[in-house]
Motif scaffolding. Structure first.
Motif, PDB file in Angstrom:
ATOM      1  N   TRP A 137     -12.695  13.696  -4.859  1.00  0.00           N
ATOM      2  CA  TRP A 137     -12.946  11.856  -4.798  1.00  0.00           C
ATOM      3  C   TRP A 137     -11.601  11.290  -5.828  1.00  0.00           C
ATOM      4  O   TRP A 137     -11.334   9.876  -4.629  1.00  0.00           O
ATOM      5  CB  TRP A 137     -14.473  11.476  -5.817  1.00  0.00           C
ATOM      6  N   GLU A 138     -11.166  11.215  -6.413  1.00  0.00           N
ATOM      7  CA  GLU A 138      -9.755  10.365  -6.887  1.00  0.00           C
ATOM      8  C   GLU A 138      -9.135  11.125  -6.420  1.00  0.00           C
ATOM      9  O   GLU A 138      -7.969  10.557  -6.368  1.00  0.00           O
ATOM     10  CB  GLU A 138      -9.432  10.686  -8.519  1.00  0.00           C
ATOM     11  N   ALA A 139      -8.815  12.266  -5.783  1.00  0.00           N
ATOM     12  CA  ALA A 139      -7.428  12.448  -5.092  1.00  0.00           C
ATOM     13  C   ALA A 139      -7.400  11.877  -3.535  1.00  0.00           C
ATOM     14  O   ALA A 139      -5.852  11.541  -2.867  1.00  0.00           O
ATOM     15  CB  ALA A 139      -7.711  14.149  -4.726  1.00  0.00           C
ATOM     16  N   GLU A 140      -8.965  11.746  -3.049  1.00  0.00           N
ATOM     17  CA  GLU A 140      -9.036  10.518  -1.571  1.00  0.00           C
ATOM     18  C   GLU A 140      -9.167   9.251  -2.195  1.00  0.00           C
ATOM     19  O   GLU A 140      -7.967   8.466  -0.409  1.00  0.00           O
ATOM     20  CB  GLU A 140     -10.557  10.956  -1.708  1.00  0.00           C
ATOM     21  N   HIS A 141      -9.102   8.416  -3.180  1.00  0.00           N
ATOM     22  CA  HIS A 141      -8.998   7.280  -3.979  1.00  0.00           C
ATOM     23  C   HIS A 141      -8.372   6.496  -4.636  1.00  0.00           C
ATOM     24  O   HIS A 141      -8.568   6.477  -5.639  1.00  0.00           O
ATOM     25  CB  HIS A 141     -10.462   6.803  -3.981  1.00  0.00           C
ATOM     26  N   PRO A 142      -6.870   7.185  -4.493  1.00  0.00           N
ATOM     27  CA  PRO A 142      -5.868   6.641  -5.378  1.00  0.00           C
ATOM     28  C   PRO A 142      -5.803   5.094  -6.037  1.00  0.00           C
ATOM     29  O   PRO A 142      -5.706   5.262  -6.884  1.00  0.00           O
ATOM     30  CB  PRO A 142      -4.182   7.723  -4.668  1.00  0.00           C
ATOM     31  N   ALA A 143      -5.886   4.810  -5.353  1.00  0.00           N
ATOM     32  CA  ALA A 143      -6.509   3.050  -5.704  1.00  0.00           C
ATOM     33  C   ALA A 143      -7.625   3.214  -6.477  1.00  0.00           C
ATOM     34  O   ALA A 143      -7.408   1.321  -7.280  1.00  0.00           O
ATOM     35  CB  ALA A 143      -5.485   2.151  -4.534  1.00  0.00           C
ATOM     36  N   ALA A 144      -8.621   3.437  -5.809  1.00  0.00           N
ATOM     37  CA  ALA A 144      -9.758   3.076  -6.705  1.00  0.00           C
ATOM     38  C   ALA A 144     -10.073   3.192  -7.935  1.00  0.00           C
ATOM     39  O   ALA A 144     -10.831   2.012  -8.494  1.00  0.00           O
ATOM     40  CB  ALA A 144     -10.778   3.355  -6.182  1.00  0.00           C
ATOM     41  N   GLY A 145      -9.216   4.032  -8.639  1.00  0.00           N
ATOM     42  CA  GLY A 145      -9.167   4.115 -10.020  1.00  0.00           C
ATOM     43  C   GLY A 145      -8.557   3.150 -11.019  1.00  0.00           C
ATOM     44  O   GLY A 145      -8.528   2.707 -12.304  1.00  0.00           O
ATOM     45  N   ASN A 146      -7.714   2.463 -10.022  1.00  0.00           N
ATOM     46  CA  ASN A 146      -6.795   0.760 -10.756  1.00  0.00           C
ATOM     47  C   ASN A 146      -7.065   0.162 -10.207  1.00  0.00           C
ATOM     48  O   ASN A 146      -6.618  -1.643 -10.508  1.00  0.00           O
ATOM     49  CB  ASN A 146      -4.997   1.374 -10.246  1.00  0.00           C
ATOM     50  N   GLU A 147      -8.219  -0.483 -10.249  1.00  0.00           N
ATOM     51  CA  GLU A 147      -8.589  -2.063  -9.516  1.00  0.00           C
ATOM     52  C   GLU A 147      -8.721  -2.454 -10.770  1.00  0.00           C
ATOM     53  O   GLU A 147      -8.090  -3.716 -10.223  1.00  0.00           O
ATOM     54  CB  GLU A 147     -10.079  -1.950  -8.489  1.00  0.00           C
ATOM     55  N   GLY A 148      -9.719  -2.388 -11.569  1.00  0.00           N
ATOM     56  CA  GLY A 148      -9.589  -3.318 -12.348  1.00  0.00           C
ATOM     57  C   GLY A 148      -8.340  -3.581 -13.570  1.00  0.00           C
ATOM     58  O   GLY A 148      -8.462  -4.561 -14.347  1.00  0.00           O
ATOM     59  N   THR A 149      -7.078  -2.607 -13.177  1.00  0.00           N
ATOM     60  CA  THR A 149      -6.142  -3.009 -14.333  1.00  0.00           C
ATOM     61  C   THR A 149      -4.660  -3.810 -13.357  1.00  0.00           C
ATOM     62  O   THR A 149      -3.918  -4.123 -14.325  1.00  0.00           O
ATOM     63  CB  THR A 149      -5.628  -1.581 -15.039  1.00  0.00           C
ATOM     64  N   ALA A 150      -4.515  -3.911 -12.197  1.00  0.00           N
ATOM     65  CA  ALA A 150      -4.581  -4.423 -11.624  1.00  0.00           C
ATOM     66  C   ALA A 150      -4.497  -6.004 -11.703  1.00  0.00           C
ATOM     67  O   ALA A 150      -4.904  -6.642 -11.603  1.00  0.00           O
ATOM     68  CB  ALA A 150      -4.116  -4.189 -10.054  1.00  0.00           C
ATOM     69  N   GLN A 151      -2.937  -7.287 -12.118  1.00  0.00           N
ATOM     70  CA  GLN A 151      -2.963  -8.052 -11.951  1.00  0.00           C
ATOM     71  C   GLN A 151      -2.323  -8.565 -11.296  1.00  0.00           C
ATOM     72  O   GLN A 151      -1.354  -8.750 -10.305  1.00  0.00           O
ATOM     73  CB  GLN A 151      -1.722  -8.621 -13.280  1.00  0.00           C
ATOM     74  N   THR A 152      -3.732  -9.945 -10.244  1.00  0.00           N
ATOM     75  CA  THR A 152      -2.814 -10.604  -8.933  1.00  0.00           C
ATOM     76  C   THR A 152      -2.026 -11.781  -9.321  1.00  0.00           C
ATOM     77  O   THR A 152      -2.430 -12.500 -10.652  1.00  0.00           O
ATOM     78  CB  THR A 152      -3.482 -11.187  -8.378  1.00  0.00           C
TER      79      THR A 152
END
Length: 153
Positions: A137-152
């Motif tokens: 699942w993590e290989a298919e959704h690489p961006a999903a694991g970093n959602e909470g760490t990204a700063q907008t």
């Protein structure tokens, strides 16, 4: 300075922690409990049958069995560790020839050993399957694991 274990020497930042085997934890628990029971059974045999057997033999064999039961926990992850555990189950059952109640205790612990090994293998297999599915699942959704760490901005 203390020597580092192999796992400590090979560890790098960001490495996932290796999952501990449930089978080994269950089996270790049974063996440690058996070690205590063997020690107390040694004391009982020493008190009840010291006229039939030499006290030094009773204590050395009983304490030796207790130590072997506990120290076997260290080799349970090796391929022959579980086989050694089965042999010790038979030894504990055969102590019933010295103290008859140990037949019952030994058989009950053998059942607990069998159940712990069987259930531990099943749980380890299910955990490995979950880990494989999580990695896929993590290989298919690489961006999903970093959602909470990204700063907008």
């Amino acid at each position: 300075m203390a020597r580092l274990t192999k796992a400590q020497r090979e560890w790098r930042p960001g490495m996932p922690k290796k999952r501990r085997s449930t089978k080994v934890m269950f089996a270790s628990t049974v063996l440690v409990l058996e070690g205590f029971v063997a020690f107390f059974a040694t004391l009982a045999v020493f008190g009840l049958r010291r006229d039939e057997f030499p006290p030094a033999v009773i204590l050395s064999v009983g304490i030796g069995l207790s130590l072997v039961l506990v120290l076997t926990c260290a080799v349970l992850s090796k391929p022959w560790g579980v086989a050694l555990g089965w042999i010790l189950q038979l030894v504990l059952i055969f102590t019933g020839f010295i103290e008859p109640m140990m037949f019952v205790v030994g058989i009950l612990f053998a059942v607990a050993w069998w159940y712990g090994i069987r259930t531990g293998i099943r749980i380890d297999r299910e955990a490995a399957q979950r880990d494989r599915e999580q990695a896929a699942w993590e290989a298919e959704h690489p961006a999903a694991g970093n959602e909470g760490t990204a700063q907008t901005p």
